[in-house]
Design a protein around this motif. Structure first.
Motif, short mmCIF file in Angstrom:
data_model
loop_
_atom_site.label_atom_id
_atom_site.label_comp_id
_atom_site.label_asym_id
_atom_site.label_seq_id
_atom_site.Cartn_x
_atom_site.Cartn_y
_atom_site.Cartn_z
N VAL A 150 -2.69 -5.33 2.91
CA VAL A 150 -1.30 -4.89 2.85
C VAL A 150 -0.63 -5.32 4.15
CG1 VAL A 150 0.25 -2.91 2.62
CG2 VAL A 150 -2.00 -2.86 1.51
N ASN A 151 0.46 -6.05 4.02
CA ASN A 151 1.19 -6.52 5.19
C ASN A 151 2.65 -6.13 5.09
OD1 ASN A 151 -1.03 -8.06 6.29
ND2 ASN A 151 -0.62 -9.58 4.72
N LEU A 152 3.20 -5.65 6.19
CA LEU A 152 4.63 -5.44 6.33
C LEU A 152 5.14 -6.68 7.04
CD1 LEU A 152 7.13 -3.63 6.08
CD2 LEU A 152 6.54 -2.68 8.32
N TYR B 197 9.65 -7.14 3.80
CA TYR B 197 9.00 -6.85 2.53
C TYR B 197 7.55 -6.48 2.78
CZ TYR B 197 7.32 -11.68 2.97
OH TYR B 197 6.74 -12.83 3.42
N ILE B 198 6.98 -5.81 1.80
CA ILE B 198 5.55 -5.49 1.81
C ILE B 198 4.87 -6.49 0.89
CG2 ILE B 198 3.80 -3.81 1.10
CD1 ILE B 198 5.82 -1.62 1.81
N MET C 108 -1.37 -3.96 7.67
CA MET C 108 -1.48 -2.51 7.56
C MET C 108 -2.80 -2.12 6.91
SD MET C 108 2.54 -1.50 6.67
CE MET C 108 2.21 -1.35 4.99
N GLY C 109 -3.29 -2.92 5.97
CA GLY C 109 -4.54 -2.59 5.31
C GLY C 109 -5.72 -2.59 6.26
#
Length: 121
Positions: A12-14, A82-83, A1-2
């Protein structure tokens, strides 16, 4: 996501962890801090020689340079989501205490994989 937003100082990872899956090999970083926040499911955090059952709303941070290895394991029958957030400090090295593996981030940002004795894979 980042990456989608062009973030360069941290990632940032989902992440969805399927039943029976692990997040990564048990590892610790020399320079990069990590943080997780559980959204769904009940993953198990392996932290050094301890294990902790996590649930939605739980979080944990992993300070770089402590030599305390970590990973998430999904031992449940449902996916865990999780994030994960990690900084992108250059020159990081990752140690894998249970495996003959070491990764080193080179000056150009590429990761080099070697055996613990330095021989390349």
């Amino acid at each position: 996501m980042g990456d989608h937003f062009g973030l360069s100082n941290f990632g940032v990872n989902l992440t969805e962890l399927a039943p029976g899956a692990v997040s990564a090999l048990l590892h610790h970083h020399s320079k990069q801090d990590e943080f997780i926040y559980v959204l769904q499911g009940t993953p198990t955090l392996v932290l050094g020689d301890q294990e902790y059952a996590l649930k939605p709303g739980d979080c944990m941070g992993f300070k770089a340079g402590t030599s305390i290895a970590h990973q998430l394991v999904n031992r449940s029958g449902e996916s865990a989501i999780y994030i994960e957030i990690g900084d992108r400090t250059a020159g990081d090295e990752v140690e894998y205490p249970n495996d003959d593996l070491k990764t080193t981030q080179l000056a150009n940002g590429v990761w080099a994989l070697t055996h613990k004795d330095g021989r390349p894979y």
